[in-house]
Design an enzyme around this catalytic site. Structure first.
Site, PDB file in Angstrom:
ATOM      1  N   ASP A   1      57.317 -14.035  65.367  1.00  0.00           N
ATOM      2  CA  ASP A   1      56.955 -13.631  64.016  1.00  0.00           C
ATOM      3  C   ASP A   1      55.816 -14.498  63.492  1.00  0.00           C
ATOM      4  OD1 ASP A   1      58.950 -11.734  63.985  1.00  0.00           O
ATOM      5  OD2 ASP A   1      60.386 -12.982  62.912  1.00  0.00           O
TER       6      ASP A   1
ATOM      7  N   LYS B   1      54.813  -9.665  60.649  1.00  0.00           N
ATOM      8  CA  LYS B   1      55.062  -8.686  59.598  1.00  0.00           C
ATOM      9  C   LYS B   1      54.823  -9.342  58.251  1.00  0.00           C
ATOM     10  CE  LYS B   1      58.584  -5.728  61.720  1.00  0.00           C
ATOM     11  NZ  LYS B   1      58.780  -6.393  63.008  1.00  0.00           N
TER      12      LYS B   1
ATOM     13  N   MET C   1      62.187 -13.215  50.005  1.00  0.00           N
ATOM     14  CA  MET C   1      61.120 -12.221  49.798  1.00  0.00           C
ATOM     15  C   MET C   1      61.057 -11.774  48.337  1.00  0.00           C
ATOM     16  SD  MET C   1      61.915 -10.037  53.279  1.00  0.00           S
ATOM     17  CE  MET C   1      63.699 -10.170  53.040  1.00  0.00           C
TER      18      MET C   1
END
Length: 259
Positions: A37, A59, A171
């Site tokens: 990632d 991502k 997030m």
């Protein structure tokens, strides 16, 4: 003799290579392929063998470089080629890391797969800031939620934050204002302390504290950027952090510090 490959879903922790488990460090150094990632730190990637193949499938909230189905297919293809494949994820593979989806794909393909846990962002960032997620006098329960727009619309957060509880929001930087409004509309006090832990365990790490009512304004004014987690609850008052709003906030934090 035909080589038999295997897949490991490995938690890389919140960024500091020193926080890797011994097993994670060994597997990173042995892997033929590292599929990683974007949040995996350079120091962790530097532990790979010189001849290992490093593949980024980074991502971001507004940019998905590789769809999840393609990542699943890539992992299966590399393992079937007889390679040792490490799928390296920031934090823990099973805490907002889509590890469950990749494990299902491995099982469906009939390939060997093992999960290696890692220190999650919540645990690593909170520890660095001296913020206990539980505390006998302040919080006996912890919840973890995703702060994306989709999560705000579809998730029922009632009861996840408030007296005696800690809520950790992943997030949630770009939706900090709506998150605060949502929690307050569900009955959480506007005076509830919040800690914003930015780039925890990484160079440039920052911890700031405020009250729930001012969360959106503070995140915008301080230009907080991902990766960051929000910790909502009275335990946030114990963090070693910069207090952004004075006056009433300072009084709340002082009262908490008396425990």
């Amino acid at each position: 003799m035909e080589k038999i490959g295997k897949l490991w879903l490995v938690g890389a922790g919140p960024g500091d290579p020193d926080l890797l488990t011994l097993k994670a460090a060994r597997l990173i150094g042995e892997a033929d392929v590292l599929v990683h990632d974007g949040l995996v730190g350079d120091g962790v990637l530097a532990m790979a063998r010189a001849e290992a193949e490093l593949i980024s499938v980074e991502k971001r909230r507004d940019r998905h470089s590789v769809p999840q189905q393609e990542i699943n297919a890539l992992l299966v293809r590399k393992v079937r080629a007889g390679l040792k494949v490490v799928r390296l994820k920031g934090g823990d593979p099973f805490v907002f890391g889509r590890g469950g989806e990749e494990l299902e794909a491995a099982r469906a393909a009939g390939i060997g797969c093992e999960v290696v846990p890692g220190i999650s962002a919540a645990l690593g960032c909170a520890a660095e800031a001296g913020l206990p997620l539980t505390h006998r006098a302040l919080a006996s329960a912890v919840s973890f939620v995703a702060g994306t727009c989709q999560g705000l619309k579809e998730q029922d957060w009632r009861g996840l934050a408030g007296p005696g509880r800690t809520l950790v929001v992943y997030m949630g930087v770009t939706t900090a204002g709506p998150i605060a409004e949502k929690l307050m509309s569900d009955g959480v006090s506007p005076d509830m302390p919040v800690a914003v832990l930015e780039r925890g365990t990484l160079p440039g790490a920052r911890a700031i504290r405020t009250l729930l009512a001012g969360l959106g304004e503070v995140v915008a004014r301080e230009q907080v950027r991902s990766p960051a987690v929000l910790v909502v609850g009275r335990v946030a008052g114990l963090a070693e952090a910069e207090d952004i709003i004075a006056g009433q906030a300072a009084q709340v934090f002082q009262e908490i510090g008396q425990w």
